[in-house]
Design a protein around this motif. Structure first.
Motif, PDB file in Angstrom:
ATOM      1  N   ILE A 290      40.951  43.939  30.079  1.00 29.28           N
ATOM      2  CA  ILE A 290      40.592  44.568  28.800  1.00 29.28           C
ATOM      3  C   ILE A 290      41.444  45.804  28.551  1.00 29.28           C
ATOM      4  N   GLU A 291      41.646  46.603  29.618  1.00 28.20           N
ATOM      5  CA  GLU A 291      42.486  47.801  29.481  1.00 28.20           C
ATOM      6  C   GLU A 291      43.912  47.418  29.092  1.00 28.20           C
ATOM      7  N   LYS A 292      44.410  46.362  29.736  1.00 28.34           N
ATOM      8  CA  LYS A 292      45.758  45.890  29.400  1.00 28.34           C
ATOM      9  C   LYS A 292      45.834  45.455  27.937  1.00 28.34           C
ATOM     10  N   GLN A 293      44.795  44.767  27.519  1.00 29.33           N
ATOM     11  CA  GLN A 293      44.775  44.295  26.130  1.00 29.33           C
ATOM     12  C   GLN A 293      44.776  45.467  25.153  1.00 29.33           C
ATOM     13  N   LYS A 294      44.007  46.517  25.504  1.00 33.51           N
ATOM     14  CA  LYS A 294      43.965  47.691  24.631  1.00 33.51           C
ATOM     15  C   LYS A 294      45.332  48.360  24.557  1.00 33.51           C
TER      16      LYS A 294
ATOM     17  N   GLN B 174      35.567  43.113  37.625  1.00 28.80           N
ATOM     18  CA  GLN B 174      36.605  44.142  37.741  1.00 28.80           C
ATOM     19  C   GLN B 174      37.917  43.661  37.112  1.00 28.80           C
ATOM     20  N   LEU B 175      38.246  42.412  37.401  1.00 32.71           N
ATOM     21  CA  LEU B 175      39.477  41.860  36.818  1.00 32.71           C
ATOM     22  C   LEU B 175      39.398  41.829  35.289  1.00 32.71           C
ATOM     23  N   LYS B 176      38.223  41.519  34.779  1.00 37.48           N
ATOM     24  CA  LYS B 176      38.054  41.496  33.326  1.00 37.48           C
ATOM     25  C   LYS B 176      38.236  42.879  32.723  1.00 37.48           C
TER      26      LYS B 176
END
Length: 381
Positions: A285-289, A279-281
């Motif tokens: 990933i969303e933050k990175q996008k 879940q943290l990943k």
């Protein structure tokens, strides 16, 4: 050494090389050329040596000598004196096969010279023995004796006993050939004595070798007995351990059940942790996008600003260029006008000067006229 070597008179005949051998020679010649171009001297020498032996073994001693002579400069360049000596020895042997004793002698003389350059005492002695053999073939018995006596001196000083039989044998033959039978017999006795001595030494060596082998076999047997004893002791220890381990097996099973429960609990905890990590990943990933989208927006904005600035710079540059051209044209026109003004001023100055001169001339003429004409009062009378 050359003692006992046979000379084959038939080897002087030229024998054609078979096609497969010639193909092999051609391949080796190509290898030689490639190695020479790359300055790989050892490979070049190896290729030529192989060519030489093909010629030698297939009845072309002339070509063998020719090819050996191509190898000599390579070994000289490498300062490979050991192989250089072998080359001269082989050339000498080929000449002996051809019954060309004179050229064989020259080759073996060069071989001795190489050994002297090496400083190899035993090699010098051996090379002198070879040379003396060739000298004797050419019936140069006295020269052969001189060579052998030097070889004998070196062998005795260096304790090179294995060379002495050949030296004594050749000395005996050469002294006999020049008619000194007494000296020949003396060296014949020395030859027999050294042969017997070396045979005795050889027998001693063989006896010592057998003794060493017997001792080794005894030690091997002792080691095998010791190994058997150790094996029995090991088996006894294993049996005792098996007896003691029955009770420990029961305890181990009980412990393993508890350990299995602990492992199950740990596995469940690990699964939960893995789910949380997943879940943290996903969040990461969303933050990175989102960050990447923001970065793209910034990049596009910067690029747009740069493009607009570039366009503005181009417009300003062109406007500045136009102004510079207009200013240049205006300056040129001003220069023309100024030049015209200067020219007009110069013309005006000339006219004024001319007027002054004319006025002065008129005044001068009047003065002359006055001086020539009578006064008005006289004219009136």
């Amino acid at each position: 050494m050359l003692t006992g070597m046979c000379i084959n008179a038939q080897s002087q005949r030229i024998v054609p090389i078979s096609k497969d051998k010639q193909d092999k020679i051609d391949q080796l010649e190509e290898l030689y050329k490639m190695a020479e171009q790359k300055n790989e001297l050892s490979k070049a020498a190896s290729a030529l040596n192989q060519i030489t032996y093909i010629y030698w073994e297939n009845g072309r001693p002339d070509k063998a000598i020719e090819t050996f002579n191509r190898v000599i400069p390579i070994y000289e360049k490498q300062n490979d004196l050991e192989n250089l000596h072998k080359i001269y020895s082989n050339i000498g042997l080929i000449y002996l096969d051809m019954e060309d004793v004179r050229n064989a002698k020259q080759a073996f003389v060069k071989g001795v010279q190489v050994k002297r350059r090496m400083g190899d005492k035993k090699g010098i002695s051996s090379a002198l023995v070879d040379l003396s053999y060739v000298l004797a073939l050419g019936k140069e018995y006295q020269e052969a004796i001189t060579s052998l006596e030097e070889a004998m001196k070196i062998a005795l000083e260096g304790n090179f006993e294995t060379l002495l039989p050949s030296i004594y044998n050749q000395l005996a033959s050469n002294y006999t050939n020049i008619g000194n039978v007494k000296k020949g017999e003396e060296y014949r006795q020395k030859y027999n004595a050294i042969k017997e001595y070396l045979a005795t030494q050889s027998m001693k060596g063989e006896y010592q070798e057998r003794e060493q082998k017997n001792l080794a076999e005894i030690r091997k047997s002792q080691a095998e007995v010791r190994a058997t004893e150790l094996e029995m002791q090991l088996k006894q220890l294993v049996f005792e351990e098996k007896q003691d381990s029955i009770s420990s097996i029961v305890r181990a099973k009980e412990d393993s059940l508890l350990q299995a429960k602990r492992l199950d609990s740990l596995q469940k905890q690990n699964i939960l942790l893995l789910e949380q990590e997943a879940q943290l990943k996903e969040v990461e990933i969303e933050k990175q996008k989102a960050l990447q989208d923001f970065q793209r927006l910034i990049i596009y904005s910067v690029l747009g600003g740069l493009a607009l600035g570039l366009i503005l710079l181009v417009v300003l540059y062109r406007s500045n260029k136009s102004k510079q051209r207009a200013n240049k044209e205006l300056a040129e026109k001003n220069n023309v006008i100024e030049q015209k003004g200067i020219e007009l001023q110069e013309a005006f100055d000339k006219i004024e000067e001319q007027n002054t001169r004319i006025t002065q001339s008129i005044s001068y003429a009047r003065e002359i006229q006055r001086s020539l004409l009578p006064p008005k009062e006289a004219l009136r009378k």
